[in-house]
Write an enzyme that holds these catalytic residues in place. Sequence first.
Site, short mmCIF file in Angstrom:
data_model
loop_
_atom_site.label_atom_id
_atom_site.label_comp_id
_atom_site.label_asym_id
_atom_site.label_seq_id
_atom_site.Cartn_x
_atom_site.Cartn_y
_atom_site.Cartn_z
CB SER A 363 2.79 -2.67 -2.91
OG SER A 363 1.98 -3.38 -3.81
CD GLU A 417 1.42 -4.96 -14.85
OE1 GLU A 417 2.31 -4.77 -14.00
OE2 GLU A 417 0.35 -5.56 -14.61
CG HIS A 497 -0.51 -4.80 0.64
ND1 HIS A 497 0.66 -5.51 0.61
CD2 HIS A 497 -0.53 -4.08 -0.52
CE1 HIS A 497 1.32 -5.24 -0.51
NE2 HIS A 497 0.61 -4.38 -1.20
#
Length: 548
Positions: A363, A417, A497
Amino acid sequence: MKWSLRGSVCVGIWALLGCGKGPVDLGSDDASGGEEQAASGGQQSGGRAGSDSGGSGAREGATGGHAGAEEPASGGTPNSGGGSGTSGGGPNGGATGSTPGDAGTPATGGSERSGGTGGLETGGASSGTGSLEIGGASSGTGGLETGGASGGAGGLETGGTETGGTGGTALLTGVETPTSPCVVPTLPGVLELPAIDAFPDPFTLIDGGPVRTAEDWACRRAEILAQVAEYEFGPKPPRPSSVTGSLDGTTLTVTVSEGGSSVSFTATIALPSGEGPFPAIITFDGTGIPVPPEVATITFLSDDVAHPSSARGQGRFYDLYGWDHPAGVFMAWAWGISRIIDALESTPEAHVDPSRIGVTGCSRYGDAALVAGAFDARVAITLPQESEAEGAACWRLLESLESAGPNMRTLSGACGEPWFREGTFCDFSGKTTCLPFDHHMLEGLVAPRGLLVLGNSSYPEFGAEATYGCSIAGREVWAALGVSENIGYSQMAAESHCSVPPSQQAVVTAFLDRFLLNGTGDTDVLETDGGYAFDEARWIDWETPSIQ
């Protein structure tokens, strides 16, 4: 698998097309090398510090360039050439008797072991003549960006090891940032960048020249590194003046000192049975990939180095370089990975072989693993798992696919971000086509070393289709270097995930076997069960050369 992509070579000439709101802030004009780089003379785009240690020559005031080795030295370029007392370029090798250049002029001089004449940023050769940025070879001539091989000629972008390197397109080892035989031009602001609708051409230099030789690719690679740092992730500081490691049981403590300040952080090492030294995988806060029993696992506690909070500047990295350092969290984490490798090189009691290091994460950590592998050429194998939009997916492709799902990430939605360079990256918000690179070129920075991109087709909102197409384009860099089997892409459905389904385990094992265990695993893989079809004619309008 052979790939032949059609199209015409784009001419990369900067044009004023009104791409942005205003010029990108390139940093300080300070003649000491720029405060944003902590007087390091590192890989910034505007200029080269005269001595590669932050001497004369600011980022915008010098001739423009890329610091040769990302390691400060006394009048030399430590990681660019011959090692101290070794036959090849080593992680701590380099010249100590060099003379600093003036205001952005590269240093020249011989080496500790020189028996000949040093060239531009040359460690020199034992009983021979050094050439551009060559560590040299014992009784032979080194090749481009080559630490050299004992008794033979080095090859493309090969740093060598402390016991000698290999020729050809061998894996980059023994040096954090390979040097290049040219300087990077001053990078323009957003207003000066041309709009590029297709994927930008990895094989055209900023001045419009084609990449056809190993020397050309070394220059182009340096340009891409500088662009990625300048426009997206922020600068990676060069190797600090002191990095030490100490081992207490399974805990490796890394202590870094620079400019009178010191910080420490830890990593946990799990070793196989036996004596070692063992190859190792550095993982961001744990790993979901199956690691062979012969491979050590090093857990990097990344949030301690840089915390991804809304308040930027939190963590050991920013304690050392200042809370306002322009590097985003991903680059700060990449810096932390490099410092772990530094510490392993000087801590043999850890029983880890620093020449056989892999980096992985899932991720957002997969995004960071890709950045770490791109910016440290000592990493033998990079395995980003389910890397999101910020990693293995191309921004242009993501934007074109935005309608595919409500959660599809685009540059405009992600730029603010903490992963990115603050402010600068958001100048491309709504102007994605003005970005002079895309992430197929970020992937290409890993070449010719190993890269395995793992995807999960069960989560299309993470950019599954965009990572597939981006990796097809990125593969062309390896194809140009004649090592297309060194990059793989595997995308299979998984229920959760960050898990590796049984259908992917053989691929992971093959890559780890080949790049960490010197095996012969089959790594020529490009697969997806998502039914995606990448439109090469739409996105790739450049030709892939055969780099000689």
